[in-house]
Write a protein that holds these residues in place. Structure first.
Motif, PDB file in Angstrom:
ATOM      1  N   HIS A  59       0.864  -1.179   0.000  1.00  0.00           N
ATOM      2  CA  HIS A  59       0.000   0.000   0.000  1.00  0.00           C
ATOM      3  C   HIS A  59       0.897   1.225   0.000  1.00  0.00           C
ATOM      4  O   HIS A  59       1.985   1.215   0.592  1.00  0.00           O
ATOM      5  N   ALA A  73       1.388  -5.219   2.214  1.00  0.00           N
ATOM      6  CA  ALA A  73      -0.054  -5.377   2.411  1.00  0.00           C
ATOM      7  C   ALA A  73      -0.348  -6.402   3.500  1.00  0.00           C
ATOM      8  O   ALA A  73      -1.332  -6.273   4.224  1.00  0.00           O
ATOM      9  N   ARG A 108      -9.307   2.337  -1.929  1.00  0.00           N
ATOM     10  CA  ARG A 108      -7.849   2.401  -1.810  1.00  0.00           C
ATOM     11  C   ARG A 108      -7.299   1.122  -1.205  1.00  0.00           C
ATOM     12  O   ARG A 108      -6.099   0.950  -1.109  1.00  0.00           O
ATOM     13  N   GLU A 109      -8.176   0.229  -0.767  1.00  0.00           N
ATOM     14  CA  GLU A 109      -7.764  -0.972  -0.049  1.00  0.00           C
ATOM     15  C   GLU A 109      -6.983  -2.006  -0.874  1.00  0.00           C
ATOM     16  O   GLU A 109      -6.011  -2.545  -0.381  1.00  0.00           O
ATOM     17  N   PRO A 111      -4.209  -3.737  -2.741  1.00  0.00           N
ATOM     18  CA  PRO A 111      -2.803  -3.315  -2.832  1.00  0.00           C
ATOM     19  C   PRO A 111      -2.320  -3.216  -4.276  1.00  0.00           C
ATOM     20  O   PRO A 111      -2.920  -3.755  -5.197  1.00  0.00           O
TER      21      PRO A 111
END
Length: 156
Positions: A59, A73, A108-109, A111
């Motif tokens: 991330h 991640a 945005r989660e 990766p």
């Protein structure tokens, strides 16, 4: 009595353009035949399939001081910190992928995944949009910026 000299040549037949026209027609015929034969032999280049040998799912987190933290991640471990004004290619690439997520209203989660293949190439994939960036397409020095995130990576 004055003598008159006649310098006029007798009228000649105009030169025939037939040989030139035949030569042009023959050249065009050869070109058409060559194109027709060439099109019949088109094949896709045979590129051997590359297999992933190393992956890093991470991330990218913007920091208040302008830095970007790259964290694994799986466990949140800090992989790299991109300081302001440093690693412009990494910053620009990640910023472009993040903006694409935002435009499409995606989370945005998921990766980003950096992959090294057995043929020495590198790829960055956005898990949210499915976009894949072949990093060597931007030149070896730009790909090396990402390669340093994967220990033991050598570019070909």
């Amino acid at each position: 009595m004055p003598v008159e000299l006649n310098f006029r040549r007798p009228p000649q037949k105009p030169r025939s353009q037939r040989p030139a026209l035949l030569a042009v027609a023959a050249l065009l015929s050869v070109a058409i035949v060559a194109v027709a034969l060439g099109r019949g032999q088109e094949t896709e280049p045979q590129i051997p399939a590359a297999h992933p040998v190393q992956r890093l799912a991470f991330h990218a987190e913007d920091q208040p001081d302008g830095a970007i933290d790259l964290r694994e991640a799986s466990d949140g471990k800090l992989v790299a910190r991109i300081e302001p004004g440093q690693d412009g290619f990494i910053r620009g690439t990640l910023r472009g992928l993040a903006q694409a997520r935002q435009r499409e209203g995606l989370s945005r989660e998921p990766p980003f995944t950096l992959t090294r293949f057995d043929n020495g190439t590198l790829s960055l994939e956005d898990g949210a949009t499915g976009r894949q960036v072949p990093l060597l397409a931007f030149g070896p020095s730009n790909a090396k910026a990402f390669a340093r995130l994967l220990p033991g990576t050598e570019l070909r």
